[in-house]
Enzyme design. Structure first.
Site, PDB file in Angstrom:
ATOM      1  N   HIS A 181       8.512  11.993  -7.293  1.00 24.14           N
ATOM      2  CA  HIS A 181       7.336  11.833  -6.435  1.00 24.14           C
ATOM      3  C   HIS A 181       7.352  12.723  -5.195  1.00 24.14           C
ATOM      4  O   HIS A 181       6.428  12.664  -4.389  1.00 24.14           O
ATOM      5  CB  HIS A 181       7.163  10.372  -6.006  1.00 24.14           C
TER       6      HIS A 181
HETATM    7  C1  UD1 Z   1       5.856   7.657   0.434  1.00 23.24           C
HETATM    8  C2  UD1 Z   1       6.812   8.171   1.506  1.00 23.24           C
HETATM    9  C3  UD1 Z   1       8.076   8.732   0.848  1.00 23.24           C
HETATM   10  C4  UD1 Z   1       8.696   7.709  -0.070  1.00 23.24           C
HETATM   11  C5  UD1 Z   1       7.665   7.185  -1.055  1.00 23.24           C
HETATM   12  C6  UD1 Z   1       8.268   6.074  -1.854  1.00 23.24           C
HETATM   13  C7  UD1 Z   1       5.858   9.129   3.560  1.00 23.24           C
HETATM   14  C8  UD1 Z   1       5.542  10.394   4.269  1.00 23.24           C
HETATM   15  N1  UD1 Z   1       6.206   9.267   2.276  1.00 23.24           N
HETATM   16  O1  UD1 Z   1       5.473   8.771  -0.368  1.00 23.24           O
HETATM   17  O2  UD1 Z   1       9.016   9.056   1.854  1.00 23.24           O
HETATM   18  O3  UD1 Z   1       9.772   8.301  -0.757  1.00 23.24           O
HETATM   19  O4  UD1 Z   1       6.536   6.684  -0.353  1.00 23.24           O
HETATM   20  O5  UD1 Z   1       7.541   5.773  -3.002  1.00 23.24           O
HETATM   21  O6  UD1 Z   1       5.804   8.071   4.141  1.00 23.24           O
HETATM   22  N2  UD1 Z   1      -0.883   5.801  -4.037  1.00 23.24           N
HETATM   23  C9  UD1 Z   1      -1.504   4.902  -4.859  1.00 23.24           C
HETATM   24  N3  UD1 Z   1      -1.180   3.581  -4.712  1.00 23.24           N
HETATM   25  C10 UD1 Z   1      -0.284   3.118  -3.806  1.00 23.24           C
HETATM   26  C11 UD1 Z   1       0.329   4.056  -2.975  1.00 23.24           C
HETATM   27  C12 UD1 Z   1       0.033   5.394  -3.100  1.00 23.24           C
HETATM   28  O7  UD1 Z   1      -2.332   5.254  -5.690  1.00 23.24           O
HETATM   29  O8  UD1 Z   1      -0.036   1.898  -3.749  1.00 23.24           O
HETATM   30  C13 UD1 Z   1      -1.203   7.250  -4.219  1.00 23.24           C
HETATM   31  C14 UD1 Z   1      -2.360   7.713  -3.339  1.00 23.24           C
HETATM   32  O9  UD1 Z   1      -3.079   8.633  -4.055  1.00 23.24           O
HETATM   33  C15 UD1 Z   1      -1.632   8.421  -2.196  1.00 23.24           C
HETATM   34  C16 UD1 Z   1      -0.390   8.959  -2.864  1.00 23.24           C
HETATM   35  O10 UD1 Z   1      -0.050   8.011  -3.856  1.00 23.24           O
HETATM   36  O11 UD1 Z   1      -2.411   9.416  -1.621  1.00 23.24           O
HETATM   37  C17 UD1 Z   1       0.771   9.156  -1.916  1.00 23.24           C
HETATM   38  O12 UD1 Z   1       1.062   7.946  -1.186  1.00 23.24           O
HETATM   39  P1  UD1 Z   1       1.809   8.041   0.258  1.00 23.24           P
HETATM   40  O13 UD1 Z   1       2.196   6.689   0.708  1.00 23.24           O
HETATM   41  O14 UD1 Z   1       0.993   8.868   1.193  1.00 23.24           O
HETATM   42  O15 UD1 Z   1       3.076   8.906  -0.070  1.00 23.24           O
HETATM   43  P2  UD1 Z   1       4.157   8.724  -1.220  1.00 23.24           P
HETATM   44  O16 UD1 Z   1       4.165   9.954  -2.049  1.00 23.24           O
HETATM   45  O17 UD1 Z   1       3.970   7.409  -1.884  1.00 23.24           O
HETATM   46  N1  UDP Z   2      11.856   1.520  -8.087  1.00 24.56           N
HETATM   47  C1  UDP Z   2      11.212   0.467  -8.733  1.00 24.56           C
HETATM   48  N2  UDP Z   2      10.321   0.744  -9.746  1.00 24.56           N
HETATM   49  C2  UDP Z   2      10.049   2.022 -10.144  1.00 24.56           C
HETATM   50  C3  UDP Z   2      10.703   3.094  -9.469  1.00 24.56           C
HETATM   51  C4  UDP Z   2      11.582   2.806  -8.445  1.00 24.56           C
HETATM   52  O1  UDP Z   2      11.464  -0.701  -8.408  1.00 24.56           O
HETATM   53  O2  UDP Z   2       9.225   2.203 -11.055  1.00 24.56           O
HETATM   54  C5  UDP Z   2      12.787   1.219  -6.973  1.00 24.56           C
HETATM   55  C6  UDP Z   2      14.181   1.822  -7.057  1.00 24.56           C
HETATM   56  O3  UDP Z   2      15.054   1.003  -7.798  1.00 24.56           O
HETATM   57  C7  UDP Z   2      14.578   1.881  -5.585  1.00 24.56           C
HETATM   58  C8  UDP Z   2      13.259   2.186  -4.882  1.00 24.56           C
HETATM   59  O4  UDP Z   2      12.228   1.811  -5.808  1.00 24.56           O
HETATM   60  O5  UDP Z   2      15.054   0.615  -5.148  1.00 24.56           O
HETATM   61  C9  UDP Z   2      13.160   3.647  -4.537  1.00 24.56           C
HETATM   62  O6  UDP Z   2      11.869   3.917  -4.070  1.00 24.56           O
HETATM   63  P1  UDP Z   2      11.170   5.340  -4.163  1.00 24.56           P
HETATM   64  O7  UDP Z   2      11.848   6.174  -5.174  1.00 24.56           O
HETATM   65  O8  UDP Z   2       9.713   5.070  -4.315  1.00 24.56           O
HETATM   66  O9  UDP Z   2      11.381   5.909  -2.688  1.00 24.56           O
HETATM   67  P2  UDP Z   2      12.531   6.742  -1.955  1.00 24.56           P
HETATM   68  O10 UDP Z   2      13.797   5.982  -2.088  1.00 24.56           O
HETATM   69  O11 UDP Z   2      12.558   8.105  -2.555  1.00 24.56           O
HETATM   70  O12 UDP Z   2      12.040   6.825  -0.544  1.00 24.56           O
END
Ligand code: UD1
Ligand code: UDP
Length: 357
Positions: free
Chosen positions: A201
Site C-alpha cells: 500500500h
Molecule cells: C495510511 C497511512 C500509512 C499507513 C496506512 C495503513 C498516512 C499518511 N498514511 O495510508 O502510514 O501505513 O494507512 O494502512 O497516514 N481508503 C478507503 N477506505 C478506508 C481507508 C482508505 O477506501 O477505510 C482509500 C481512499 O481512497 C484513500 C486511500 O485509501 O484515499 C488512502 O487512505 P489514507 O488513509 O489517506 O492512506 P493509506 O494509504 O491508507
Molecule cells: N492487517 C490486517 N489485515 C490485512 C492486512 C494487514 O489485519 O488485510 C494487519 C497486520 O497484521 C498488522 C497491521 O494490519 O497488524 C499493519 O497495518 P498496515 O500494513 O495497514 O500499516 P503499516 O504497518 O504499514 O503502517
C-alpha cells in the site's frame, strides 16, 4: 488522571489495544478514545475494535480520506475542539500516520503533554509521508516510548534528552501474542496449504503505474511456482482499477478484500513467505519467524533485518524473484526475537503513565 488516546488508521488499532487494557487495571485513571475516522471501511476499522476488544470510541471525528493537507488540517480543527472540551492531562498518540501528527500538533499548541507510542523509528527517507510524521511528532512529544533501542539512539541524535525516552518494547507484538491462539484455530476457507502472502500500500509502490505493473507481473509469474494470496488495501485496489491492471483468469493469484486481524495473523503464520511494504508486517513476521521480503529501499524497523527474518529487496523485481526462489529452495534467515518484544510493552507504558497520576 484523564488520558485521551487518538487513533485513526488500521495499524493504530493493534497498538492502542494493549495500552488501554493495561491502563484499565490502574486505579484513578480515566480513559477517552478518539477515532479520527482516517480509515472508515468496516474491514479497515470496525472489525479490529471487535476482534481486539477495544472499547467503542467515545468520539469519531469522521474525517475520511483527502490529500495530506486536507486530512491533517481537518483532524486538527475537529480535534482541537475535543481537547478544549475534555481537557485531558495526557494525550497518547500511536505510530506514524496523519492522525498521529495532527493530534500531537494540536496538543503542543494547547500545552497538553503528548506521549508517543512507537517513537524513534526512522527510515531516513523524507519522501515517505510517515517519516515526516515521525520526526515532527517526536520533537513535540513529552514522553517517547520506543519499541527497539535504535529508536533511543535516533532520538538522542536529534537532540531529545534521555529523561523523555523510555524503551518499553513493541506494543504490536503484545496484540500478536494475545491473539495468536485464536489465529491458530481459525479456518481459512479457499486458502491453499502452501502460499506466498502479499500486502502492498505504499504510495512509492502502488501510486506509480511504472512500479505497480511490474510488481503485479512478477507476482503472477511467482504464482506459477506457489499460489499467491493478496488481501488488497483500498488504496491499491483503486490504483489497479485506475491503471487498468487486470489479473488474467486461471492464475494462482487470489486478490481478497482486507481481512480481519485474526485471519491475517493466521495467514501470516501459515505462509511460506510474506512479500510486503507494510511497517507492522515486517515486525510480525520477525516475531513469527516467517521469511519476509520487503519491497522498499529502506526501513524504519532495521531490527527486523539485523535480528529478524526481514530482507529488503528494494524495488528490483529480479531480486524479488531470486529471493523467493532462494527461500523456497530452503535457505531462509534464522529467527531471533528483538529484546522486549515479549507481550508486556503495554503494561510497561501503563506503569510509566501511572507514575504521572
Ligand atoms: C495510511 C497511512 C500509512 C499507513 C496506512 C495503513 C498516512 C499518511 N498514511 O495510508 O502510514 O501505513 O494507512 O494502512 O497516514 N481508503 C478507503 N477506505 C478506508 C481507508 C482508505 O477506501 O477505510 C482509500 C481512499 O481512497 C484513500 C486511500 O485509501 O484515499 C488512502 O487512505 P489514507 O488513509 O489517506 O492512506 P493509506 O494509504 O491508507
Ligand atoms: N492487517 C490486517 N489485515 C490485512 C492486512 C494487514 O489485519 O488485510 C494487519 C497486520 O497484521 C498488522 C497491521 O494490519 O497488524 C499493519 O497495518 P498496515 O500494513 O495497514 O500499516 P503499516 O504497518 O504499514 O503502517
Amino acid at each position: 488522571m484523564h488520558i485521551l488516546h487518538v487513533v485513526g488508521a488500521r495499524p493504530n488499532f493493534m497498538k492502542v489495544a494493549p495500552v488501554m487494557a493495561a491502563l484499565a487495571c490502574k486505579p484513578g485513571i480515566r480513559q477517552t478514545l478518539i477515532h479520527t475516522g482516517q480509515h472508515y471501511d468496516p474491514n479497515m476499522s470496525d472489525i479490529f475494535f471487535r476482534q481486539l476488544e477495544i472499547p467503542e470510541p467515545d468520539i469519531n471525528l469522521e474525517i475520511g480520506s483527502g490529500s495530506h493537507a486536507i486530512q491533517t488540517a481537518q483532524i486538527m480543527m475537529r480535534f482541537e475542539e475535543v481537547v478544549q472540551e475534555h481537557k485531558p492531562d495526557w494525550v497518547l498518540v500511536y505510530g506514524d500516520v496523519n492522525s498521529t501528527i495532527a493530534a500531537a500538533l494540536v496538543c503542543a499548541k494547547l500545552w497538553i503533554p503528548v506521549a508517543h507510542v512507537e517513537a524513534g523509528l526512522r527510515s531516513g527517507d523524507r519522501r515517505m509521508p510517515e517519516e515526516i510524521n515521525r520526526l515532527l511528532t517526536d520533537q513535540i512529544a513529552s514522553l517517547l516510548f520506543t519499541p527497539s533501542t535504535d529508536g533511543d539512539e535516533n532520538l538522542k541524535k536529534e537532540g531529545i534528552t534521555s529523561d523523555k525516552i523510555r524503551f518499553v518494547g513493541n506494543v504490536m507484538i503484545d496484540t500478536l501474542i494475545r491473539l495468536l491462539p485464536y489465529a491458530e484455530r481459525v479456518d481459512l476457507p479457499g486458502v491453499p496449504d502452501r502460499y506466498v502472502l502479499v500486502t502492498l500500500h505504499r504510495p512509492s509502490n502502488v501510486d506509480e503505474p511504472t512500479m505497480l505493473k511490474p510488481i503485479m507481473e512478477t507476482l503472477i509469474r511467482l504464482s506459477e511456482r506457489l499460489p499467491v494470496v493478496f488481501p488488497i488495501h483500498p488504496r491499491t485496489r483503486k490504483r489497479l482499477a485506475e491503471y487498468e491492471i487486470m489479473i488474467p483468469t486461471g492464475q494462482q493469484l487470489q486478490l481478497l478484500d482486507p481481512v480481519g486481524y485474526i485471519e491475517f495473523l493466521a495467514l501470516q503464520r501459515r505462509a511460506s513467505i510474506v512479500i510486503t511494504d507494510s511497517g507492522g508486517i515486517q515486525e510480525e513476521t520477525t516475531y513469527l519467524g516467517v521469511p519476509c521480503l520487503t519491497l522498499r529501499e529502506n526501513t524504519e524497523r532495521p531490527v527486523t533485518v539485523s535480528m529478524g527474518t526481514n530482507v529488503l529487496v528494494g524495488r528490483d523485481m529480479q531480486r524479488l524473484e531470486q529471493e523467493v526462489h532462494h527461500i523456497l529452495d530452503g535457505s531462509a534467515k534464522p529467527k531471533q526475537i528483538p529484546p522486549l518484544w515479549d507481550g508486556k510493552a503495554g503494561e510497561r507504558i501503563a506503569d510509566i503513565m501511572f507514575e504521572y497520576a
